[in-house]
Design a protein around this motif. Structure first.
Motif, PDB file in Angstrom:
ATOM      1  N   UNK A   1     -63.169 -14.318 -27.765  1.00 33.57           N
ATOM      2  CA  UNK A   1     -62.915 -13.136 -28.591  1.00 33.57           C
ATOM      3  C   UNK A   1     -63.243 -11.853 -27.828  1.00 33.57           C
ATOM      4  N   UNK A   2     -64.334 -11.883 -27.065  1.00 30.35           N
ATOM      5  CA  UNK A   2     -64.694 -10.707 -26.261  1.00 30.35           C
ATOM      6  C   UNK A   2     -63.617 -10.429 -25.225  1.00 30.35           C
ATOM      7  N   UNK A   3     -63.147 -11.477 -24.549  1.00 29.98           N
ATOM      8  CA  UNK A   3     -62.085 -11.304 -23.555  1.00 29.98           C
ATOM      9  C   UNK A   3     -60.809 -10.785 -24.210  1.00 29.98           C
ATOM     10  N   UNK A   4     -60.514 -11.304 -25.396  1.00 31.45           N
ATOM     11  CA  UNK A   4     -59.302 -10.881 -26.101  1.00 31.45           C
ATOM     12  C   UNK A   4     -59.328  -9.392 -26.387  1.00 31.45           C
ATOM     13  N   UNK A   5     -60.470  -8.899 -26.847  1.00 31.78           N
ATOM     14  CA  UNK A   5     -60.556  -7.472 -27.152  1.00 31.78           C
ATOM     15  C   UNK A   5     -60.602  -6.628 -25.894  1.00 31.78           C
ATOM     16  N   UNK A   6     -61.456  -7.046 -24.939  1.00 28.73           N
ATOM     17  CA  UNK A   6     -61.678  -6.222 -23.748  1.00 28.73           C
ATOM     18  C   UNK A   6     -60.449  -6.124 -22.864  1.00 28.73           C
ATOM     19  N   UNK A   7     -59.659  -7.187 -22.796  1.00 29.55           N
ATOM     20  CA  UNK A   7     -58.587  -7.233 -21.815  1.00 29.55           C
ATOM     21  C   UNK A   7     -57.189  -7.255 -22.416  1.00 29.55           C
ATOM     22  N   UNK A   8     -57.106  -7.229 -23.760  1.00 28.45           N
ATOM     23  CA  UNK A   8     -55.776  -7.224 -24.360  1.00 28.45           C
ATOM     24  C   UNK A   8     -55.669  -6.249 -25.522  1.00 28.45           C
ATOM     25  N   UNK A   9     -56.358  -6.529 -26.622  1.00 32.70           N
ATOM     26  CA  UNK A   9     -56.128  -5.728 -27.825  1.00 32.70           C
ATOM     27  C   UNK A   9     -56.588  -4.281 -27.662  1.00 32.70           C
ATOM     28  N   UNK A  10     -57.700  -4.046 -26.943  1.00 31.57           N
ATOM     29  CA  UNK A  10     -58.197  -2.671 -26.779  1.00 31.57           C
ATOM     30  C   UNK A  10     -57.380  -1.886 -25.758  1.00 31.57           C
ATOM     31  N   UNK A  11     -57.246  -2.374 -24.486  1.00 32.86           N
ATOM     32  CA  UNK A  11     -56.504  -1.572 -23.505  1.00 32.86           C
ATOM     33  C   UNK A  11     -55.002  -1.491 -23.769  1.00 32.86           C
ATOM     34  N   UNK A  12     -54.409  -2.516 -24.382  1.00 29.31           N
ATOM     35  CA  UNK A  12     -52.961  -2.537 -24.569  1.00 29.31           C
ATOM     36  C   UNK A  12     -52.550  -1.930 -25.908  1.00 29.31           C
ATOM     37  N   UNK A  13     -53.288  -2.305 -26.966  1.00 29.06           N
ATOM     38  CA  UNK A  13     -52.905  -1.868 -28.302  1.00 29.06           C
ATOM     39  C   UNK A  13     -53.894  -0.881 -28.923  1.00 29.06           C
ATOM     40  N   UNK A  14     -54.979  -0.616 -28.247  1.00 31.15           N
ATOM     41  CA  UNK A  14     -55.982   0.296 -28.782  1.00 31.15           C
ATOM     42  C   UNK A  14     -56.664  -0.236 -30.030  1.00 31.15           C
ATOM     43  N   UNK A  15     -56.708  -1.569 -30.167  1.00 24.75           N
ATOM     44  CA  UNK A  15     -57.273  -2.179 -31.376  1.00 24.75           C
ATOM     45  C   UNK A  15     -58.595  -2.856 -31.046  1.00 24.75           C
ATOM     46  N   UNK A  16     -59.661  -2.426 -31.742  1.00 22.62           N
ATOM     47  CA  UNK A  16     -60.997  -2.994 -31.573  1.00 22.62           C
ATOM     48  C   UNK A  16     -61.378  -3.702 -32.865  1.00 22.62           C
ATOM     49  N   UNK A  17     -61.593  -4.997 -32.790  1.00 23.81           N
ATOM     50  CA  UNK A  17     -61.954  -5.758 -33.997  1.00 23.81           C
ATOM     51  C   UNK A  17     -63.416  -6.194 -34.011  1.00 23.81           C
ATOM     52  N   UNK A  18     -64.086  -6.106 -32.845  1.00 19.06           N
ATOM     53  CA  UNK A  18     -65.508  -6.444 -32.795  1.00 19.06           C
ATOM     54  C   UNK A  18     -66.313  -5.196 -33.146  1.00 19.06           C
ATOM     55  N   UNK A  19     -66.393  -4.931 -34.433  1.00 23.48           N
ATOM     56  CA  UNK A  19     -67.098  -3.735 -34.881  1.00 23.48           C
ATOM     57  C   UNK A  19     -67.510  -3.911 -36.339  1.00 23.48           C
ATOM     58  N   UNK A  20     -68.375  -3.014 -36.790  1.00 27.30           N
ATOM     59  CA  UNK A  20     -68.779  -2.997 -38.184  1.00 27.30           C
ATOM     60  C   UNK A  20     -69.513  -4.251 -38.621  1.00 27.30           C
ATOM     61  N   UNK A  21     -69.328  -4.595 -39.875  1.00 27.69           N
ATOM     62  CA  UNK A  21     -70.011  -5.759 -40.458  1.00 27.69           C
ATOM     63  C   UNK A  21     -69.625  -7.043 -39.745  1.00 27.69           C
ATOM     64  N   UNK A  22     -68.348  -7.155 -39.366  1.00 32.64           N
ATOM     65  CA  UNK A  22     -67.908  -8.358 -38.652  1.00 32.64           C
ATOM     66  C   UNK A  22     -68.668  -8.518 -37.340  1.00 32.64           C
ATOM     67  N   UNK A  23     -68.890  -7.397 -36.649  1.00 33.23           N
ATOM     68  CA  UNK A  23     -69.602  -7.493 -35.382  1.00 33.23           C
ATOM     69  C   UNK A  23     -71.066  -7.889 -35.595  1.00 33.23           C
TER      70      UNK A  23
END
Length: 666
Positions: A96-118
């Motif tokens: 999940x960390x790799x997915x956010x760091x290397x795909x969803x954040x740099x490509x789509x600007x989407x961060x899901x590891x945050x808030x209550x879920x994080x």
């Protein structure tokens, strides 16, 4: 404030390229290592293990994720299962960390590891890591300090446990250094959701900030390099079971338990019957040696090993693996594992049933027995050779005249099919119920039960022959096929629609093995048949029953081969019985010692298996041992006398118990 953490804090995004390059190299080496082992498996013959992919995938996911077979072993199984689940959660967290760091954040600007879920994400991973360390500590203690003498630790074991421990500890050290620099000084709320990291963070709070940053960076790289070393080591060490065990779940035998493929004896091009060298095994047999983790579970459950015989299912698989990687592929497997080992097996399937790696032991042993029997004419002893000769000539191992096979039914209300009489069911009595004085009582009791239910029972009498199961398990496939062909021809000639037997070995053979020879008729064991009669209200067992206490022995060929454990217990309860279970019961029961053709052989090595089982029954302090197999009944009668339990224990078949209660209810 939205809770989150910068993923490459203090490391920088510049690490991404070298990190992935090194990761790809490690993964490539891992794949190459497994590719090299394919040549090992190809030494074996082909076998179909890729059919019904949906069923196989479901089995793999269920067994791997639920750790079903691992948890069968108390304590040790729990340690392994919880370690697996903790490491699985950490692996998912990393993805999940790799997915956010290397795909969803740099490509789509989407961060899901945050808030209550994080917060929940951090807490779960911290707890998983802590559980992993604790479970690994228990496993290491057992492996290196309190291990049984039979388990030998090798260099692989030290390296594997060391790497796993280092991965977990360095992971927490990296987390602790980061928290010491960013969260602990500010008393951030976030730190409470990484409680284990917080403990490790206390190690760094007294250090200068620059020192903490330098340590964090160094520990991050150390952790990463250990992970890479772990990946590379997988195919070259015992770690390969991370992949081979789930693969073995996928590659499991989907046929009915105990299925043996008939040898095409009429094929004159075959030069070798059975298994002599590594090339006579299947590729799956060799793959099993890679899946085996030497956990000793099979050995612990083996009745032969427990009674001081030379057979260890674990060592047998290891020895096959050693031959597979050896320099001489023509090495005789029977000579390698020794003949005494092969003849000691009762084919009870306890080893195979408990194995967390899904290793298939029994058919390998039978395959090697086939080579000894068919190619070399070898058997466990002269008494076995005599019994086999008797079966070939007279259709029974006792050498008694085949014409007297139906004499046990004289005076009973049965239909003799050879005389043109008709019946509701065919009772396939088997050799022991036909000729053995003690087991004839069981046959008569079964007939009395059927008569009480208003059923007409037919028998083959002198036309019935041994089903061939004992000789097949001893490796004599030729004699088995001869018996099977004749029995099937006889049965089909009478247009029988339903068969019942009081012998689990006959039951397995007629219901499963005879299908290969054209018999497609429903076959039932009398324990199920009687229970059905009771459920349908065809037997008068209500009222007037005297309560009794008993312990019940599960025949291996009913429990582990046919999954029949509860129905006989239900029957006993319905006729007034209270069951005191032996320590080993159900699918975890202990063999009587007669399976695998051992009923025909003298037991000359170690302690007597039947005496050991009778001792377990005597320890329940009840006066009655109930069985449902003629082999078991014979072995227990002998074990009670040999072990000196005659004053304390009596053995009866389930049918005898029921028929006695029928007479009480009248």
């Amino acid at each position: 404030m939205e809770f989150t953490r910068e993923i490459y804090w203090n490391i920088g995004s510049g690490v991404i390229l070298p990190m992935y390059l090194l990761s790809f190299v490690a993964i490539a080496l891992c794949i190459w290592g497994f590719y090299r082992r394919i040549a090992l498996y190809r030494q074996g013959k082909d076998v179909e293990r890729f059919d019904q992919p949906a069923v196989r995938i479901h089995a793999m996911l269920r067994l791997a994720l639920q750790q079903t077979k691992v948890l069968r072993v108390k304590k040790r199984g729990g340690f392994h299962a919880f370690f697996f689940w903790s490491f699985l959660l950490l692996f998912i967290g990393t993805l999940l960390i790799m997915l956010q760091a290397d795909l969803t954040d740099p490509v789509f600007g989407y961060v899901f590891l945050k808030g209550t879920f994080y917060l929940l994400f951090s807490l779960v991973l911290d707890i998983a890591g802590a559980v992993g360390i604790v479970m690994l500590a228990f496993l290491m203690a057992r492996r290196f300090f309190t291990q049984p003498k039979e388990i030998e630790s090798i260099r692989d074991d030290y390296a594997i446990h060391g790497m796993l421990f280092a991965i977990l500890v360095t992971g927490f050290l990296v987390e602790g250094a980061r928290m010491a620099a960013t969260e602990i000084p500010q008393a951030s709320t976030l730190m409470w959701y990484s409680p284990v990291g917080l403990v490790f963070g206390q190690l760094f709070t007294s250090l200068h900030a620059d020192t903490v940053l330098a340590l964090h960076s160094a520990l991050w790289w150390l952790h990463f390099l250990i992970v890479l070393a772990f990946i590379v080591a997988i195919p070259f060490t015992k770690l390969r079971h991370i992949f081979t065990i789930p693969a073995n779940y996928f590659l499991g035998d989907l046929r009915a338990k105990g299925t043996l493929a008939p040898i095409p004896l009429e094929d004159e091009t075959i030069e070798q019957y059975g298994v002599s060298t590594i090339h006579d095994l299947t590729w799956k047999d060799i793959f099993d040696t890679d899946a085996c983790i030497s956990c000793q579970r099979c050995q612990d459950r083996c009745p032969a090993y427990v009674t001081d015989k030379p057979l260890s299912p674990m060592k047998l698989i290891q020895q096959i693996g050693e031959v597979a990687v050896g320099e001489n592929p023509q090495t005789s497997l029977a000579e390698c594992v020794t003949h005494d080992v092969l003849w000691s097996c009762t084919t009870c399937r306890a080893c195979q049933d408990i194995c967390p790696a899904n290793v298939e032991h029994v058919n390998k042993i039978i395959g090697m027995r086939q080579s000894l029997s068919l190619m070399e004419g070898e058997f466990p002893g002269d008494e076995v050779r005599t019994a086999i000769g008797n079966i070939e000539v007279n259709g029974n191992p006792f050498g008694l005249a085949y014409a007297s096979r139906g004499d046990w039914a004289d005076g009973l209300d049965v239909a003799r099919l050879s005389e043109g009489e008709t019946a509701d069911i065919l009772y396939f009595a088997g050799c022991y119920a036909s000729f053995d004085k003690r087991n004839r009582d069981v046959a008569r009791s079964f007939i009395a039960i059927c008569n009480a239910a208003g059923l007409r029972v037919g028998i083959l009498g002198k036309e019935e022959k041994c089903c061939g199961e004992p000789v097949r398990k001893l490796g004599n496939e030729y004699l088995f096929q001869m018996q099977a062909t004749e029995n099937v021809e006889t049965i089909k000639g009478y247009g029988v629609s339903r068969i019942v037997t009081t012998c689990p070995h006959c039951f397995n053979t007629l219901s499963r093995d005879y299908k290969d020879f054209g018999l497609d008729i429903p076959v039932e064991h009398h324990s199920i048949f009687i229970q059905t009669l009771i459920d349908e209200g065809k037997l008068d067992i209500a009222g007037g029953l005297e309560a009794f206490s008993a312990t019940y022995h599960d025949s291996c060929y009913l429990s582990r081969y046919k999954d029949i454990t509860q129905e006989p217990r239900k029957t006993l309860a319905q006729v007034g019985g209270t069951i005191q279970e032996m320590e080993k019961h159900g699918i975890d029961g202990f063999c009587c010692g007669a399976g695998g053709g051992r009923i025909l052989a003298e037991e000359t090595l170690g302690k007597r298996i039947n005496v050991e089982r009778v001792r377990m029954a005597a320890e329940t302090n009840v006066p009655l041992l109930v069985a449902n197999c003629p082999f078991c009944l014979t072995m227990f009668e002998d074990g009670i006398k040999t072990g000196g339990f005659e004053e304390n224990l009596k053995v009866m078949d389930l049918a005898e118990v029921v028929v006695n209660k029928l007479s009480l209810s009248k």
